[in-house]
Enzyme design. Structure first.
Site: not given
Length: 369
Positions: A164, A353-355, A233, A348, A358
């Site tokens: 967070k 965060q990943g490719p 987030s 969301g 994705g």
């Protein structure tokens, strides 16, 4: 090496202020309030800057838990890590996931590594530090501290890092300007992406997924730099990062285990199946003896290049609905169909965060064998 037992409980909610399910589990003795380490929640807000369902949910939880812990609500918020993710578009269902941790004896014959959880916090950031190298560096330190708290030494055993992080408001931008400093952006909504992205890069640095020579200009530009396990987030209610590391440890006596995979895009169903398979599960309905799905945690975003597998999408061009809401609905529907439940944690905004387009997807299962 200490031995701990980590518990995971999913609790449905009727609204952001609904604590009845959690309090019923505490009342029945299923959950010891003193053992609660973290609570992750999905609330039915818009997930944007003005999504006050997150703050409302945390306030309700702290007020309800305060007398059970003989603490003030403010002290409860300092003791327990609360991460509320706004936005339950489509079939996503509002719920809480409660993580507990207590000292335990490792049962004879228990084999393999089991679920472990660790928590740490960064210092408070100045507004001009959000989305920049200071946030990356401090987050990396906190991730390592949370790994130590979870008794996890091998980065390969880390399967999900939930953070967070703060965002900018007009008042915070003005405060930076008054000191003669400029913020990464003056737009509050854009600042959420900068903060999420820098926090994710901090995870990647800590786990050795990328080098430590990340620059300010890399944030939201070098999408080839990312973490395969970070989930971040943004919220208005804090100015520091709260870091929760979830992984498997040999020192855990938990009846749960966690695994993960990486979605290459928003329709990557095989990656979701791979995450389920990593903890011995399959596609719903579950028919595998000795395994029970507890929850799935995933990130979702509209691909920044405007296409998915060569076909144009319009999520970034919709002025009526935020692209993050489109992405949560799409990925949430995909995961819900494969998991057999809409009560899954899909967040969301998956910058770094990943490719690109994705994101990571992690599954927790209860093991009865």
């Amino acid at each position: 090496m200490r031995t701990t037992s980590v518990g995971v409980f999913k609790v449905a909610t009727a609204g952001p202020g609904d604590v009845s399910g959690l309090m019923a589990m505490i009342g029945s003795g299923a959950i010891d309030p003193k053992s609660i380490l973290a609570i992750l929640g999905k609330t039915e807000g818009n997930g944007g800057v003005n999504d006050f369902t997150r703050e409302y949910a945390v306030a309700a939880l702290c007020t309800a838990l305060a007398p059970r812990l003989s603490l003030s609500p403010e002290a409860v918020e300092q003791r327990i890590a609360f991460v509320m993710s706004g936005g339950t578009e489509g079939v996503l269902s509002p719920h809480l996931t409660v993580f507990t941790r207590s000292e335990a004896e490792r049962p004879a014959g228990l084999s393999g590594k089991r679920l472990s959880i660790g928590m740490a916090q960064t210092r408070d950031f100045l507004p001009e530090e959000l989305g920049r190298s200071a946030q990356i560096t401090e987050t990396a330190k906190a991730v390592k501290a949370a790994m130590a708290d979870a008794d996890i030494t091998d980065p390969a055993d880390v399967h999900f890092v939930q953070i967070k992080c703060p965002l900018l408001t007009s008042e915070r931008v003005a405060a930076a300007n008054a000191r003669g400093n400029k913020t990464a952006t003056t737009n509050a909504y854009s600042s959420m992406a900068y903060s999420r992205g820098a926090s994710a890069l901090g995870v990647a640095v800590a786990l050795g997924e990328i080098g430590s020579d990340v620059r300010d200009d890399d944030v939201l530009r070098r999408y080839d730099l990312f973490s395969k396990v970070a989930s971040t987030s943004s919220g208005i209610e804090l100015m520091h990062n709260v870091v929760i590391v979830l992984g498997n440890s040999a020192s855990s006596a938990s009846e749960f285990a966690i695994g993960h995979a990486v979605m290459e895009d928003a329709i990557d169903a095989p990656a979701v199946v791979s995450a389920l398979n990593s903890v011995g599960l399959g596609v719903a309905p579950q028919s595998i003896a000795g395994r029970e799905l507890v929850n799935i945690f995933a990130k979702a975003e509209a691909s920044p290049d405007g296409s998915v597998r060569g076909f144009r999408h319009t999520m970034l061009e919709d002025t009526d609905i935020s692209s993050t809401r489109h992405a949560r609905a799409a990925v949430g529907g995909l995961i819900a169909g494969l998991a057999g439940t809409g009560a899954v944690y899909v967040s969301g905004g998956a910058e770094h965060q990943g490719p690109a387009g994705g994101g990571p997807v992690a599954a927790i299962a209860r093991l009865s064998d």
